[in-house]
Each structure stands twice: as structure tokens, then as C-alpha cells.
Design an enzyme around this catalytic site. Structure first.
Site, PDB file in Angstrom:
ATOM      1  N   SER A 281       0.867  -1.187   0.000  1.00 12.84           N
ATOM      2  CA  SER A 281       0.000   0.000   0.000  1.00 12.84           C
ATOM      3  C   SER A 281       0.895   1.225   0.000  1.00 12.84           C
ATOM      4  CB  SER A 281      -0.854   0.024   1.266  1.00 12.84           C
ATOM      5  OG  SER A 281      -0.072   0.446   2.379  1.00 12.84           O
ATOM      6  N   ASP A 282       0.335   2.392  -0.210  1.00 16.49           N
ATOM      7  CA  ASP A 282       1.110   3.600   0.031  1.00 16.49           C
ATOM      8  C   ASP A 282       1.009   3.911   1.534  1.00 16.49           C
ATOM      9  OD1 ASP A 282       2.716   5.797  -0.227  1.00 16.49           O
ATOM     10  OD2 ASP A 282       1.732   6.558  -2.015  1.00 16.49           O
ATOM     11  N   PHE A 283       1.743   4.915   1.939  1.00 14.94           N
ATOM     12  CA  PHE A 283       1.922   5.279   3.347  1.00 14.94           C
ATOM     13  C   PHE A 283       0.569   5.515   4.045  1.00 14.94           C
ATOM     14  CE2 PHE A 283       3.389   7.640   6.906  1.00 14.94           C
ATOM     15  CZ  PHE A 283       4.772   7.543   6.990  1.00 14.94           C
ATOM     16  N   GLY A 284       0.187   4.572   4.863  1.00 20.70           N
ATOM     17  CA  GLY A 284      -1.062   4.745   5.630  1.00 20.70           C
ATOM     18  C   GLY A 284      -2.331   4.683   4.807  1.00 20.70           C
TER      19      GLY A 284
END
Ligand code: NOJ
Length: 738
Positions: A281-284
């Protein structure tokens, strides 16, 4: 010497790496095939069988250095990957913690090594401006190699998002607006990084570069045919080049946040493209599914993301906190978790992490900023420089010029634009522009420098008057301006694309001195340069050239180097034109005459960009003649053989980027007015002529329909050859059924 002593000495010599010698070249990272791949699958299955549910979820958890980081979780087998570690000693410690866990599964160590690790290369957009895939591959190789020497084995690059919108601050991380150039660059960067020893992350799947209104993280709407024709090809090219991982985007694409988009992450990626690596995933962004409005809480977000095809949760705790419970409650099948874990383990095995020692702490510093890496950085910076304007051959600096005033804080780097700073490894700040010019101009040329601004960002004057005085007293003004600080990169979208802060005011004052002004730009995107274009003598575009950036600029200003960079993303005349790009569709009312109403025009601006895609000047002059094809009729499964004679009609040796564009004038759907289908960068000596040949497979001349199916239609294909997207040499082929 006794035998024992000799043996002991030999042993010492052989074990020198641990004494801090330059590390050997890393093994390239590649997908193993055949028996090796089968053996890996067996090891993955065997390991999977031994894992508890908690350990499985641990492999899907990516945490980062900084506050709250808890190495004990590694020992407990609850963390499969870490990020943002750059210091070899610290990396050795986290890998040691992994070896102390029950199953001793090594960590993947990720980092945004975007355009360098210790040696800095130009921003990716600046590398793309070189239109030199071999060089781009080398830059990625050295980035990977330096990072790997420090213990990093995974880079969050390349970003391959196509962008037609310079308001978007992240355009600088990509290769610009074109799917063909973007694909060539994506493949080159993938190969380079992985040859250097780090797995790549092709990102951001998909459409992030089309964020509505250029605002970062915003929604994206892309029709299927366009998604496949424009935005997806660079991803496919990177996977074909062996990319091992991919990252989903922050944005919603056509209404569905990509982090939860099963059609995209499973249907397309795993199904149609048969990708067997891991998706992070991307950050958060798993937790952000709540803000997107498709999950009520983190547990639901975790469930949706995993079932869509996200294997690893970056910097969030949705998987860590909730996935095991979701499985126990029967909401997520264990098999789905197993499949995600398989992908993570598979990448770890293919990366060789179980076999190879993780990091040689003593040796790592020796590999930073080697002469070889710096030479590649110099070449990349040199070839990425684009000469946009050169009135009256202001450049290269003429022998009559006896004094040069370098104006602008950007001329002298206090710090460079870098992503991550492994300062402990001895990062060197590159040469300043005044220094570099002094070294290259004749000894009797006086070079002065005035920063004018308090900081690189140019938001506030330091001593404007001193700058104007120095400028007025010189024969030639070199103003180094552009975007720095918060004006470029992630979360740095802009609606005004002029020079930030008080820089325009300074530029106007410099022009008012009456002395010729050379505007040297270091930006993260094409700015609107309409005023500058009609007032300054020359414009030199760089996209922050990295460690060797200013030295390369000085080479070019002094004439030691001949510019050969080409525009990777159109320069608008006005923000109101955006999106402005070369491969647009025709309209029913194309412009026929300037100012003609009821045609597709603006009442207050021209249609074309200020500097088109593919454009760039040289100190040489190139001419094109005899565009031709070997055979006009080309079967749909055949290859067009196209050639053109290119001459260097100028007085100096120089590099030209010979570009081939196509257009299908009649088809079942509107086709773009031009599409790049090939390019070659070549060095021509003054007066030399070369025949440049292109093989263009017919199966690359098609388009996608509304269902995302690829179709190639018989009919005429016009072919344009030249030094930009305005290429004027024309020939044609006819695609035939057979
Ligand atoms: C967010 C960015 O979108 C992504 O590209 C990057 O890799 C991560 N942050 C990690 O820094």
C-alpha cells in the site's frame, strides 16, 4: 614463510571485505526461472506451513524508523519489512533482530532511493530529459548499488505515473507526459536498480499523475481506453523488465480508491498481467479508506485492502492490529492471507535475502560517491539539461564576455535536493555554479556571485540591490532560479506556475539592467516561462541536477558540453491551457488560422505549448532529409522499416534525439494527432550525416477500446521524423490485413 603463516595471510586477504574493502558488485536482482523458481516455491510453502497466523500477519506489516518503532516486534516475528533506515549499523541491527525471531525470516529494507542514495543524480524528470535509456539505467544502477551496500534491498521507485499536469508537484518523480518515453524509462530504471541489487517498486498503480486539477491525492477519472493507452504502459514495461513489487496509489480511480480496487490489483495485475511479486500500500493508505468513505473502521479497511490484493501495509497498523481477528471471525479467508504472505516470502527468496549476508557495515562507506558513480551523475546531469532558448547565440559564453555575474542563492548549494540523507556516509555537496564556471572560463573572465535571496526558495530578498549592482557591472548575467523548499515534490501542488516568491521581481530587475540575461532554472516541473521567453536572452532548463548538477551547467554554459536534453513534458504558455500535451486527439474544429472563432481555440492565448514535447536546442543544427520506408504495405503482424538521413549542419559535434511519431488519420475511433513510437539519441560530428533506422512493429500501432481490448486497424499510418513532436519529415505506411 611457513605454510601456516602463508595460509593465515591468504585467509586475511580473502576476508578483507569485512575489514572495510569496497564491496563486490552485488548480484543483480532478477526473477529466478525454471528449477530455481520451482525450488523457491517449495521453500515458500514449507515456510508457510511452519508459520502461525500472527507470524503470517507480521510478514505483511511494514513499519518505519522513527518514533514508535519497536524492534522487539521484529524478534516476535510481527514485522516483515522496515523502511527509512539508511545507516548500515542500524540496518545490521534490525536484520539481527530478524535472525533472533523464531523463524529467522530476513527483513525487506525499503527506502525511497528515488534519484540517488549518496551520489545524487538529477530528479527523475531531469533524467528522462536526457532521452538516454542507457544512462538512466546506469544512474539507477549506482543508486541501487549504493543503497544495497548500506543494507537496503528495496527501493520505492521508479514512479512511472504519466502526468500531463505540471500543477502536480510529483511530476518531477516521473518521466513526463508520454507513454512511450515513460515505458522506455520505466524499463531502464527497473533494470538499473535491480542490477544494483535492490528490488524495485513500480508506482503508483494507477492514474495518480492525473489527480484532478493537479491537486495531490485528489480523485482521478480516466476512461478505460485512455488508461490502457496512456497511463498503464509504463507499468507493464517495468513488469516486463522484471520489477518485483508495485505500490497502489493514494487516489481513487474512477470512484474506487486503488487500495481497495480488486479489478485493478487482482483482475489486471495478477490475472491479465500475471504479476507474481508483492503489492504494497502507500503510506497509511489502508487506513485512509475510511476517509475515502469506503470503510467504517480500520478492520474493514484491512479486510477490503487485503481482499483487493494489497499484500503489505505500509506504515499503518490496520493489518497488524486487525487482520488476525478478521481471519478468526471468518471475514477474511486464511487462504487470502496465505497468498499475500507467499508473495512477500517469494520476493525475499528471489532477492536472495536468506542466503546473502545483509550488510558489511565497515565496507559500506567505501562505495559511496565513487569516481564511477560521480561520472555517471555528471553525464546524467549534462545530458538532462535542456536549452530552451538561445537568442543571438548568447551561449556558449563568447570570448568577448569578460565578466559574468551569477545571481541567485540556488547557484551555491547550501544543501542539495535529496530524498533521504545518509549523511553519515559522507555525502558531498557538489560544486557551486560560480566555482564551476571559474574553473571552465578563461582565467581573465571575472566571475562574481550574489545570492539575492535569503534561501534557495527565493521567497525573500537578502540584498537585492547588491545583486542588481553586480549584474549591471557584468557583461553577462546568469540568473539561477527555480523551485526549491516546499515548492516541489509530494504535497506541493501549485496553481501559479511562475517563479515562486520574489524571483520574478528579481528577474525583471535583472532584465532592466539592459545586460543579457541567461536564465538557468532548477525546477521540479515545467513552469510557465512566457514572460521570460520574450525578455531574457537564453533559457537553460534543469530539473535539479544532483551532486554534479552545477558542474554540468557550467560545462554547458562555457561550451565544454553541447546541450542535448529534450522536453519530457510540455511547457504551457499559461496555466489556463493545462492539460496541454502533444498527443491529444484532433477535434471536429481544429485550428486553421490564428484568431479564427468557432474553432477549438482560446480567445486570449494560443493553443500550442510554449515549448513542445521533444523540443530542445543544441549548439549544433540538425537537418532531416529523405524520410522513407522500405515497404509501404505492412501486414498487421509485420514491422515497418523506416529511415531518415540526419545531418549535423552546425559547426560543432553534437547529439540529436531523432524522434519518430505516428498518426492514423482514419480509424474506428479518433487517434491522437501524434504518438511517439521510437527515438534514438546519436552523436554526429560537425558536418556528418547518418542514416537513422527504426523498426516499428505494427502491433505497437494499435489502441485500446472502451473495454480495454487492444485493437490494430488496417489503414494509412503517417510517420513523422524529426527533433521534436513538431517533426516535419513525413512518410507513410499502410497497414494491411495480410
Ligand atoms: C508516500 C509516497 O506517495 C510514496 O511514493 C512513497 O514511496 C511513500 N510515501 C514512502 O515514503
Amino acid at each position: 614463510m611457513g605454510l601456516r603463516l602463508a595460509a593465515a595471510l591468504l585467509f586475511c586477504v580473502l576476508s578483507l571485505p569485512s575489514l572495510g574493502q569496497v564491496p563486490a558488485a552485488p548480484e543483480p536482482v532478477t526473477w529466478k526461472t525454471g528449477r530455481e523458481a520451482a525450488a523457491i516455491e517449495r521453500r515458500v510453502e514449507a515456510l508457510l506451513k511452519r508459520m502461525t497466523l500472527e507470524e503470517k500477519v507480521g510478514q505483511l506489516h511494514l513499519s518505519g524508523r522513527g518514533e514508535g518503532f519497536n524492534a522487539a516486534r521484529i524478534r516476535e516475528g510481527r514485522m516483515g519489512a522496515v523502511m527509512n533506515f539508511v545507516v548500515p549499523q542500524e540496518i545490521a541491527e534490525v536484520q539481527k533482530a530478524a535472525r533472533e525471531s523464531r523463524l529467522k525470516i530476513p527483513l525487506i529494507i525499503g527506502l525511497d532511493a528515488v534519484h540517488g542514495f549518496s551520489t545524487y543524480f538529477p530528479l527523475p524528470l531531469g533524467q528522462a530529459s536526457s532521452w538516454n535509456p542507457e544512462l538512466i539505467e546506469e544512474a539507477a544502477y549506482w543508486t541501487g548499488r549504493e543503497a544495497r551496500a548500506a543494507g537496503i534491498n528495496w527501493t520505492f521507485a521508479p514512479m512511472v505515473d504519466i502526468s500531463r499536469d505540471p500543477r502536480w508537484g510529483r511530476a518531477l518523480e516521473g518521466a513526463g507526459e508520454d507513454p512511450y518515453l515513460g515505458s522506455v524509462v520505466a524499463a531502464a530504471r527497473t533494470l538499473g536498480y535491480q542490477r544494483g541489487g535492490v528490488a524495485t517498486t513500480v508506482k503508483h498503480l494507477a492514474g495518480y499523475g492525473a489527480s484532478e486539477a493537479g491537486r495531490d491525492y485528489n480523485s482521478v477519472w480516466i476512461p478505460t481506453s485512455q488508461l490502457f493507452d496512456i497511463y498503464l504502459p509504463p507499468f507493464k514495461a517495468a513488469f516486463d523488465a522484471g520489477a518485483m513489487t508495485t505500490m497502489a496509489a493514494f487516489n481513487a480511480l474512477n470512484g474506487m480508491p486503488t487500495t481497495a480496487d480488486r479489478n485493478l490489483l487482482t483482475g489486471l495485475l495478477r490475472g491479465r498481467w500475471r504479476f507474481k511479486g508483492l503489492t504494497v500500500s502507500d503510506f497509511g493508505s489502508i487506513s485512509e479508506l475510511k476517509q475515502h468513505g469506503i470503510a467504517g473502521d480500520d478492520a474493514e479497511a484491512a479486510r477490503k485492502a487485503l481482499l483487493a490484493g494489497i499484500d503489505m501495509d505500509m506504515m499503518g497498523d490496520a493489518y497488524d492490529k486487525h487482520l488476525a481477528d478478521e481471519v478468526k471471525a471468518g471475514r477474511v479467508p486464511l487462504e487470502a492471507v496465505d497468498e499475500a504472505v507467499r508473495r512477500v516470502l517469494r520476493v525475499k527468496f528471489h532477492l536472495g535475502l536468506f542466503e546473502r549476508p545483509d550488510v558489511d557495515v565497515a565496507a559500506a562507506p567505501k562505495l559511496m560517491q565513487t569516481e564511477e558513480a560521480r561520472q555517471v551523475a555528471r553525464r546524467a546531469a549534462r545530458e538532462g539539461i535542456i536549452l530552451l532558448k538561445n537568442a543571438n547565440e548568447t551561449l556558449p559564453i563568447k570570448p568577448t564576455v569578460k565578466s559574468v555575474a551569477v545571481i541567485g542563492a540556488m547557484g551555491v548549494p547550501e544543501a542539495e535536493r535529496v530524498w533521504t540523507d545518509p549523511a553519515g556516509l559522507g555525502r558531498r555537496i557538489g560544486q557551486s555554479l560560480p566555482e564551476a564556471l571559474k574553473e571552465r572560463l578563461p582565467a581573465d573572465v571575472d566571475v562574481t556571485y550574489e545570492p539575492a535571496f535569503t534561501r534557495n526558495c527565493g521567497t525573500e530578498f537578502a540584498d537585492k540591490d547588491a545583486a542588481i549592482r553586480a549584474a549591471a557591472a557584468s557583461d553577462l548575467i546568469i540568473a539561477m532560479l527555480g523551485e526549491d523548499c516546499e515548492f516541489l515534490g509530494e504535497a506541493s501542488s501549485r496553481v501559479n506556475l511562475g517563479l515562486p516568491g520574489v524571483q520574478q521581481e528579481l528577474l525583471e530587475a535583472l532584465v532592466a539592467t539592459g545586460k543579457p540575461v541567461v536564465l538557468v532554472l532548477a525546477t521540479g516541473r515545467p513552469l510557465v516561462l512566457t514572460w521570460a521567453d520574450s525578455h531574457v536572452a537564453a533559457i537553460v532548463q534543469t530539473f535539479h541536477g544532483g551532486t554534479e548538477g552545477r558542474a554540468a551547467i557550467a560545462e554547458m554554459l562555457s561550451g565544454q558540453a553541447n546541450p542535448s536534453g529534450r522536453v519530457p513534458m510540455s511547457f504551457p504558455r499559461s496555466v489556463g491551457q493545462i492539460p496541454v500535451y502533444y498527443n491529444h486527439l484532433p477535434t471536429g474544429r481544429p485550428q486553421t488560422r490564428v484568431g479564427e472563432r468557432y474553432e477549438s481555440i482560446y480567445m486570449d492565448e494560443r493553443n500550442e505549448p510554449l515549448y513542445p514535447f521533444g523540443f530542445g536546442l543544441s549548439y549544433s543544427r540538425f537537418t532531416y532529409a529523405n524520410p522513407r520506408v522500405e515497404r509501404e504495405a505492412v501486414p498487421l503482424n509485420g514491422t515497418a522499416k523506416v529511415s531518415v538521413d540526419v545531418s549535423n549542419a552546425g559547426p560543432r559535434d553534437g547529439q540529436e534525439v531523432v524522434q519518430l511519431y505516428i498518426h492514423q488519420p482514419v480509424a474506428s475511433r479518433s487517434r491522437p494527432v501524434r504518438e511517439l513510437k521510437g527515438f534514438k539519441k546519436l552523436l554526429l560530428k560537425a558536418g556528418e550525416t547518418a542514416t537513422v533506422r527504426f523498426d516499428v512493429p505494427a502491433n505497437q500501432l494499435g489502441m485500446h477500446d472502451d473495454a480495454g481490448r487492444y485493437i490494430i486497424e488496417p489503414g494509412q499510418i503517417d510517420i513523422y521524423l524529426g527533433g521534436s513532436s513538431l517533426a516535419e519529415s513525413v512518410t507513410k505506411i499502410t497497414l494491411i490485413e495480410r
